[in-house]
Design an enzyme around this catalytic site. Structure first.
Site: not given
Ligand code: IPM
Ligand code: MG
Length: 423
Positions: A156, A205, A237, A261, A265
């Site tokens: 990032y 990884k 993975d 990240d 999710d």
């Molecule tokens: C999160 C989001 C952010 C990230 C984006 C919006 C830049 O996906 O907070 O997980 O990737 O960190």
């Molecule tokens: Mg995210």
């Protein structure tokens, strides 16, 4: 109304509030109501200073986060954020260069406030077990783990550029970590594990990346200082697979920025609803940034359908991690557990000669305006310090009770997890 005010413990906090874009303003408004209620009940004062970040800041100032706004956030006791960003395919914000888009504001505030530690709890609420896409035998009894994601390093924030090489465009992103960056986040993860079930799984990884091999070495060194914590390494993975194969095995997942990240999710999906998941970003001091794990959902913005629970739980994390108000934070978490069915609720009534049959079905996709009040209002009634059991049994049941009262009937309750409550 009862209160728990202890004059000596009453405190005053200055909170920078960043509603942001999309559903951000709606969900932040609900979280502020809950904070105000907590303040009223426990005798604290929360003052809010509203700041612009994301698309709304681009519209006002031409950039997603001005230096002045960042300075004001730095001076606050903590930051509560809704969400930033718009519809990538439709919004003009995405015609701008990448460093001027709404998300760049988020990265700038994380870096600018030194918030290298991102905590994303993944909890399967009993009431939502029906919404969990995994087979019920994999999730029986629920699960509760937290993803500890490094937030200010890695891909990032590495150097990136696109240039022409041999007649075609070539893009480069760089992934860099130094020992200090790895050590400080690892310590956070182990400290958190000590307060939980004492298990850390570090994800990397290392079979391919140098940065992961350093990660693995440093985390192992840190683990030596925590002999009570059961420590393991896992390849990313494999972790992606294990999260859907057996999520109950995890307590604290420790990982770098990009893997965190993605895995967070995935973790939110197995909890059944990303609308329930909070997140805290922390650094060396007490100042933190608290935001829901979900995005700005522009498609449902302004319709008063957004579920504010993730933001409300983020406010609870703020009370715990930044203000050390533990019982106040518990009160919110407990109240949300009591109203986890405070999602969109369908009440189905069937009249029979002797009784009214009512089924409450929780769809977990949003909230009706009139229901939001019912979720935010009962908060003051629940206090863990008085009873381990939450004071309410959820919005679904509250609705049933009201309906049964209307029918002058008596209630017999049968609660089936995930399927609602039959009365
Ligand atoms: C999160 C989001 C952010 C990230 C984006 C919006 C830049 O996906 O907070 O997980 O990737 O960190
Ligand atoms: Mg995210």
């Amino acid at each position: 109304m009862e209160n728990y005010i202890n004059e000596e413990e009453a405190m005053n906090f200055h909170i920078a509030v960043i509603p942001g874009d999309g559903i951000g303003p709606e969900i932040v408004t609900q979280a502020k109501k809950v904070l105000d209620k907590v303040g009223e009940v426990y005798g604290h004062t929360f003052e809010y200073e509203e700041l612009l970040m994301g698309g709304c800041s681009i519209d006002a100032y031409g950039e997603p986060l001005t230096d002045e706004t960042l300075e004001r956030a730095k001076k606050s006791d903590s930051v509560l954020l809704g969400a930033v960003g718009g519809n990538v395919g439709q919004s003009n914000w995405y015609q701008l260069p990448p460093d001027k888009r709404p998300e760049a504001g988020l990265l700038k505030i994380r870096k600018g406030l030194g918030l290298f530690c991102n905590l994303r709890p993944a909890v399967l609420f009993d009431e939502l077990s029906g919404a969990c896409p995994l087979k019920s035998e994999l999730t029986e009894g629920g699960f509760d783990f937290v993803v500890t994601r490094e937030l200010t390093g890695g891909l990032y924030f590495g150097e990136r550029f696109t240039k022409e090489v041999d007649g075609q465009l070539q893009a480069t992103d760089t992934l860099t970590y130094n020992e200090t960056e790895i050590r400080r986040i690892a310590k956070w993860a182990f400290d958190i594990a000590m307060k939980r079930n004492k298990k850390v799984c570090s994800v990397d990884k290392a079979n391919v990346l140098d940065s992961s091999r350093l990660w693995r070495k440093v985390v192992k060194e840190v683990s030596a200082d925590y002999p009570e914590v059961e420590f393991s390494d896992m390849l990313v993975d494999n972790c992606a697979m294990q999260l859907v194969r057996d999520p109950k095995q995890f307590d604290v997942i420790l990982t770098e920025n990009m893997f965190g990240d993605i895995l967070s999710d995935e973790a939110s999906m197995v909890t059944g609803s990303i609308g329930m998941l909070s997140s805290a970003s922390l650094g060396e001091g007490t100042l933190g940034l608290y935001e829901p794990s979900h995005g700005s959902a522009p498609d449902i913005a302004g319709k008063n359908k957004a579920n504010p629970i993730a933001t409300i739980l983020s406010a609870a994390m703020m009370l715990k991690y930044s203000f050390n108000l533990l019982k106040e934070s518990d009160a919110i978490e407990n109240a949300v557990k009591a109203s986890a069915s405070g999602q969109q609720v369908h009440v189905v009534c069937k009249e029979e000669t002797q009784m009214v049959l009512i089924a409450v079905i929780d769809h977990g996709i949003g909230m009706r305006e009139e229901d939001i009040k019912k979720v935010t209002e009962p908060f003051y009634m629940v206090d863990k310090s008085r009873s381990r059991k939450a004071g309410g049994a959820g919005l679904g049941l509250a609705l049933c009770t009201e309906i049964v009262k209307l029918h002058h009937a008596r209630m017999k309750i049968k609660s089936r997890l995930g399927e609602g409550t039959t009365v």
